[in-house]
Design a protein around this motif. Structure first.
Motif, PDB file in Angstrom:
ATOM      1  N   LEU A 118      43.303  29.255  41.298  1.00 48.68           N
ATOM      2  CA  LEU A 118      44.007  30.381  41.927  1.00 48.68           C
ATOM      3  C   LEU A 118      43.469  31.720  41.430  1.00 48.68           C
ATOM      4  N   ALA A 119      43.238  31.816  40.135  1.00 50.56           N
ATOM      5  CA  ALA A 119      42.706  33.065  39.574  1.00 50.56           C
ATOM      6  C   ALA A 119      41.306  33.343  40.103  1.00 50.56           C
ATOM      7  N   LEU A 120      40.487  32.309  40.217  1.00 50.29           N
ATOM      8  CA  LEU A 120      39.142  32.495  40.753  1.00 50.29           C
ATOM      9  C   LEU A 120      39.188  32.950  42.209  1.00 50.29           C
ATOM     10  N   GLY A 121      40.127  32.427  42.964  1.00 54.01           N
ATOM     11  CA  GLY A 121      40.300  32.885  44.346  1.00 54.01           C
ATOM     12  C   GLY A 121      40.746  34.341  44.395  1.00 54.01           C
ATOM     13  N   ALA A 122      41.628  34.721  43.489  1.00 57.59           N
ATOM     14  CA  ALA A 122      42.095  36.112  43.442  1.00 57.59           C
ATOM     15  C   ALA A 122      40.945  37.059  43.135  1.00 57.59           C
ATOM     16  N   TYR A 123      40.006  36.621  42.319  1.00 59.25           N
ATOM     17  CA  TYR A 123      38.835  37.444  42.002  1.00 59.25           C
ATOM     18  C   TYR A 123      38.125  37.905  43.273  1.00 59.25           C
ATOM     19  N   GLY A 124      37.940  37.012  44.211  1.00 55.79           N
ATOM     20  CA  GLY A 124      37.247  37.373  45.453  1.00 55.79           C
ATOM     21  C   GLY A 124      37.955  38.474  46.218  1.00 55.79           C
ATOM     22  N   PHE A 125      39.263  38.450  46.199  1.00 51.91           N
ATOM     23  CA  PHE A 125      40.020  39.497  46.880  1.00 51.91           C
ATOM     24  C   PHE A 125      39.922  40.826  46.150  1.00 51.91           C
ATOM     25  N   VAL A 126      40.012  40.781  44.826  1.00 47.45           N
ATOM     26  CA  VAL A 126      39.931  42.020  44.037  1.00 47.45           C
ATOM     27  C   VAL A 126      38.600  42.713  44.280  1.00 47.45           C
ATOM     28  N   ALA A 127      37.517  41.946  44.259  1.00 54.01           N
ATOM     29  CA  ALA A 127      36.190  42.534  44.466  1.00 54.01           C
ATOM     30  C   ALA A 127      36.090  43.226  45.826  1.00 54.01           C
ATOM     31  N   ALA A 128      36.791  42.701  46.815  1.00 53.18           N
ATOM     32  CA  ALA A 128      36.728  43.265  48.164  1.00 53.18           C
ATOM     33  C   ALA A 128      37.389  44.639  48.269  1.00 53.18           C
ATOM     34  N   PHE A 129      38.157  45.032  47.281  1.00 55.23           N
ATOM     35  CA  PHE A 129      38.825  46.339  47.315  1.00 55.23           C
ATOM     36  C   PHE A 129      38.001  47.457  46.683  1.00 55.23           C
ATOM     37  N   GLN A 130      36.809  47.147  46.214  1.00 56.51           N
ATOM     38  CA  GLN A 130      35.957  48.199  45.644  1.00 56.51           C
ATOM     39  C   GLN A 130      35.693  49.274  46.704  1.00 56.51           C
TER      40      GLN A 130
END
Length: 110
Positions: free
Chosen positions: A42-54
């Motif tokens: 779940l945390a690894l999946g969340a990483y992908g979303f966080v990166a998309a907000f740059q």
């Protein structure tokens, strides 16, 4: 303000990715079980979303710069969570990577 937002997103991404990988590691290698692994996924999946907000629209630039954050963050995580003691070469390498982040993301382009 955009640089501060970007840096905070890099830190949040590092916590999600490194933390997720650490949870999977703990679940498998330290035999802590499937709940640890699931939390890691779940945390690894969340990483992908966080990166998309740059704020920068260039995927390649953001991910290339994040690589430097990942290197330094991984060493810090190891120190805090596993008692890892980096040597001077680890620290020099991490510093070089962080300078790379600054050059890639925040130098003026014209």
């Amino acid at each position: 303000m955009t640089i501060v937002k970007s840096l905070l997103l890099f830190v949040l991404a590092a916590v999600a990715e490194i933390g997720g990988a650490w949870l999977v590691w703990q679940g498998l290698r330290e035999q802590r079980g499937l709940l640890w692994i699931a939390g890691g996924v779940l945390a690894l999946g969340a990483y992908g979303f966080v990166a998309a907000f740059q704020p920068d629209p260039n995927f390649g630039r953001v991910l290339a710069a994040y690589g430097g954050v990942f290197v330094a963050g991984s060493l810090l995580w190891g120190m805090l969570m596993d008692g890892f003691k980096p040597d001077r070469w680890d620290l020099i390498g991490a510093a070089i990577c962080l300078v790379g982040v600054l050059v890639i993301m925040y130098t003026p382009r014209g």
